[in-house]
Design an enzyme around this catalytic site. Structure first.
Site, mmCIF file in Angstrom:
data_model
loop_
_atom_site.group_PDB
_atom_site.id
_atom_site.type_symbol
_atom_site.label_atom_id
_atom_site.label_comp_id
_atom_site.label_asym_id
_atom_site.label_seq_id
_atom_site.Cartn_x
_atom_site.Cartn_y
_atom_site.Cartn_z
ATOM 1 N N HIS A 1 100.613 46.448 41.734
ATOM 2 C CA HIS A 1 100.160 44.848 41.263
ATOM 3 C C HIS A 1 97.976 44.672 41.245
ATOM 4 C CE1 HIS A 1 101.604 41.200 40.364
ATOM 5 N NE2 HIS A 1 100.197 41.144 40.129
ATOM 6 N N LEU B 1 93.253 44.308 36.448
ATOM 7 C CA LEU B 1 92.005 44.379 35.940
ATOM 8 C C LEU B 1 91.566 44.335 34.824
ATOM 9 C CD1 LEU B 1 91.883 48.985 36.491
ATOM 10 C CD2 LEU B 1 91.196 47.141 38.112
ATOM 11 N N ASP C 1 104.297 39.835 34.111
ATOM 12 C CA ASP C 1 103.194 38.765 35.280
ATOM 13 C C ASP C 1 102.113 38.320 34.159
ATOM 14 O OD1 ASP C 1 103.164 38.603 37.823
ATOM 15 O OD2 ASP C 1 100.765 39.290 36.958
ATOM 16 N N HIS D 1 107.941 38.576 37.694
ATOM 17 C CA HIS D 1 106.767 37.670 38.081
ATOM 18 C C HIS D 1 107.615 36.979 39.276
ATOM 19 C CE1 HIS D 1 102.981 34.594 37.594
ATOM 20 N NE2 HIS D 1 104.314 33.889 37.148
ATOM 21 N N HIS E 1 105.072 39.132 43.785
ATOM 22 C CA HIS E 1 104.334 38.326 44.628
ATOM 23 C C HIS E 1 105.429 36.781 45.757
ATOM 24 C CE1 HIS E 1 104.572 36.463 40.992
ATOM 25 N NE2 HIS E 1 103.007 36.967 40.922
ATOM 26 N N ASP F 1 98.300 42.363 44.000
ATOM 27 C CA ASP F 1 97.983 40.791 42.676
ATOM 28 C C ASP F 1 96.069 40.857 42.413
ATOM 29 O OD1 ASP F 1 98.378 39.541 40.549
ATOM 30 O OD2 ASP F 1 99.486 37.735 41.828
ATOM 31 N N HIS G 1 88.661 36.427 38.863
ATOM 32 C CA HIS G 1 88.135 35.079 38.050
ATOM 33 C C HIS G 1 86.617 35.266 37.902
ATOM 34 C CE1 HIS G 1 91.912 34.796 36.301
ATOM 35 N NE2 HIS G 1 92.564 34.539 37.073
ATOM 36 N N PRO H 1 94.414 30.567 38.707
ATOM 37 C CA PRO H 1 95.291 30.745 39.625
ATOM 38 C C PRO H 1 94.670 32.795 39.615
ATOM 39 C CG PRO H 1 96.367 31.162 37.628
ATOM 40 C CD PRO H 1 95.416 30.606 37.127
ATOM 41 N N GLY H 2 94.449 32.518 40.952
ATOM 42 C CA GLY H 2 94.702 34.116 41.071
ATOM 43 C C GLY H 2 93.068 34.169 42.354
HETATM 44 C C1 NCD Z 1 97.177 36.510 37.967
HETATM 45 C C2 NCD Z 1 95.876 36.686 36.815
HETATM 46 O O1 NCD Z 1 94.923 35.999 37.369
HETATM 47 O O2 NCD Z 1 95.617 37.522 35.995
HETATM 48 N N1 NCD Z 1 96.995 35.280 38.536
HETATM 49 C C3 NCD Z 1 97.490 35.073 40.007
HETATM 50 O O3 NCD Z 1 97.134 33.745 40.217
HETATM 51 N N2 NCD Z 1 98.878 35.901 40.236
HETATM 52 C C4 NCD Z 1 98.651 35.914 36.934
HETATM 53 C C5 NCD Z 1 99.542 35.728 37.126
HETATM 54 O O4 NCD Z 1 100.733 35.591 38.379
HETATM 55 O O5 NCD Z 1 99.854 34.359 36.894
HETATM 56 ZN ZN ZN Z 2 109.005 35.889 34.669
HETATM 57 ZN ZN ZN Z 3 102.369 36.928 38.829
HETATM 58 ZN ZN ZN Z 4 99.211 39.220 38.648
#
Ligand code: NCD
Ligand code: ZN
Ligand code: ZN
Ligand code: ZN
Length: 391
Positions: free
Chosen positions: A18, A21, A112, A139, A192, A265, A269, A283-284
């Site tokens: 997971h 890129l 996802d 996801h 996740h 994951d 960003h 998010p991420g």
């Molecule tokens: C993921 C992303 O940034 O692509 N972000 C995350 O917080 N895990 C996508 C997602 O799962 O919402």
């Molecule tokens: Zn889903």
């Molecule tokens: Zn996700």
């Molecule tokens: Zn993800």
């Protein structure tokens, strides 16, 4: 070439089921080249690149391009993940068969970052996947239970008015898709896993003989929603950081095999997407370059896993789950090796600017973490050595 030293631990090359890129579409935040460098430095020899790119990886033109670019970069095997549906808010199944048959030989499909909330569509996806013998990675969010775009839950989040993604949003999908997989006679993989309840439900489903597997991220093993106190958007992630009891249940689940593996994951960003108000930040968080250290901190240093166990959750199980035959297993005599050499006694302090990722959104900035990657070897060639990428 001499790559081992004192305190070296030899492991099979890590496999990340997971990774995000951002190529094609957001090459300012990560490219296949920069993400591959981050992966090699993190000890990875294979990564699965999630489908929520722009354009979405919902056809073999995109998946084959990602695969070929990964091969050209040559630092890690980049396996594209196909999208289950067409487009970002897809209501129609993608041609998974075309992607599976293409040069990339796509083995895993996921929603996802582009949730499929229609249960009938997921049922049809699982039935289609069964015929193709590919994996669906879920996801695991019921978006109708999630408040707005606020990826948060737990006592601190509620007090701050940020409660957004309750446990039920994750756990209801885990149950739903376990039952759909049972009825379709196929496999499903939970992305996740973040709650104590998810661990219990996966354990229950496995006990019923359902073909379900699950991954946990390093940040859900270590971090809690107490971090939200500061409103620092670096802590905003899907699913949200939860409570200590969740960390502990996920650690126990990973140790006893209920949770099959660790997946990063890794979600890069741009600074401008992470500096704004919490509710509008993306998010991420980054994960590739710090994953092993967080696993050592939460699983090895706590006595929950030995190095044999680390090999299992970072390499062997993910390779088995997705069906990689050239990774995550003992090397035959004379065969080019995929492996990672860890310095088990070293420690390092994370500096966001020093990471190979093009983005800076690590939640571990300025933290001192145990264990370093001394070297990574892909098919017999050194890809990373003492913190530098070899090209
Ligand atoms: C993921 C992303 O940034 O692509 N972000 C995350 O917080 N895990 C996508 C997602 O799962 O919402
Ligand atoms: Zn889903
Ligand atoms: Zn996700
Ligand atoms: Zn993800």
């Amino acid at each position: 070439e001499r790559i081992a030293g004192r305190n070296s631990v030899l492991l099979p090359g890590f496999v990340d089921m997971h990774t995000h890129l951002r190529e094609p579409g957001r090459e300012d935040t990560e490219t296949i080249a920069s993400g591959s460098a981050a992966a090699a430095l993190g000890g990875y020899t294979a990564v699965f690149a999630m489908a929520n790119t722009d354009p979405v990886a919902d056809n073999s033109t995109v998946t084959d391009n990602v695969y070929r670019t990964g091969r050209e970069v040559g630092l890690v095997d980049v396996h594209p993940v196909g999208a289950v549906t067409v487009g970002l808010q897809g209501k129609q199944l993608a041609e998974m068969g075309m992607m599976a048959a293409g040069a990339a030989k796509v083995k895993m499909f996921s929603d996802d970052g582009k949730c499929v909330d229609d249960p009938l569509l997921m049922r049809r996806a699982l039935e289609y996947a069964k015929g193709l013998d590919v994996l669906i990675a879920q996801h695991a969010e019921e978006p109708r239970l999630t408040v707005g775009a606020l990826a948060h839950d737990g006592p601190t989040a509620s007090r701050l008015g940020l409660a957004g993604w309750p446990r039920a949003a994750e756990e209801s999908i885990v149950v739903r898709d376990a039952l759909l997989a049972r009825d379709a006679g196929t496999r499903v993989h939970i992305c996740h896993a973040s709650t104590e309840g998810t661990v219990e439900l996966v354990k229950w489903a496995k006990a019923q003989g359902i073909s379900i597997t699950a991954e946990v991220t390093p940040h859900h093993l270590l971090l809690t929603d107490a971090r939200l106190e500061t409103y620092d958007p670096v802590n905003k992630v899907n699913p949200p950081l939860r409570e200590e009891r969740d960390n502990l249940a996920l650690r126990r689940g990973l140790a006893d095999g209920t949770i099959d593996c660790v997946a990063t994951d890794h979600a890069p960003h741009a600074a401008q997407e992470k500096c704004c108000e919490f509710s509008v930040a993306r998010p991420g968080m980054l994960g590739l370059e710090t994953a092993l250290s967080i696993v050592v901190e939460t699983m090895v240093n706590t006595g929950l896993l030995d190095w044999r166990g680390v090999a299992k959750v970072m390499s062997e199980r993910p390779a088995q789950i997705v069906g990689l035959t050239d990774q995550g297993r003992p090397i035959a005599v004379g065969e080019p090796a995929n492996l990672t050499v860890v310095d088990a006694e070293a420690s390092w302090t994370v500096t966001a600017d020093d990471l190979a990722s093009l983005s800076r959104n690590t939640p571990y900035a300025d933290m001192t973490l145990p264990a370093t990657i001394r070297a990574t070897v892909l098919r017999g060639a050194v890809t990373a050595y003492e913190g530098s990428v070899r090209r």
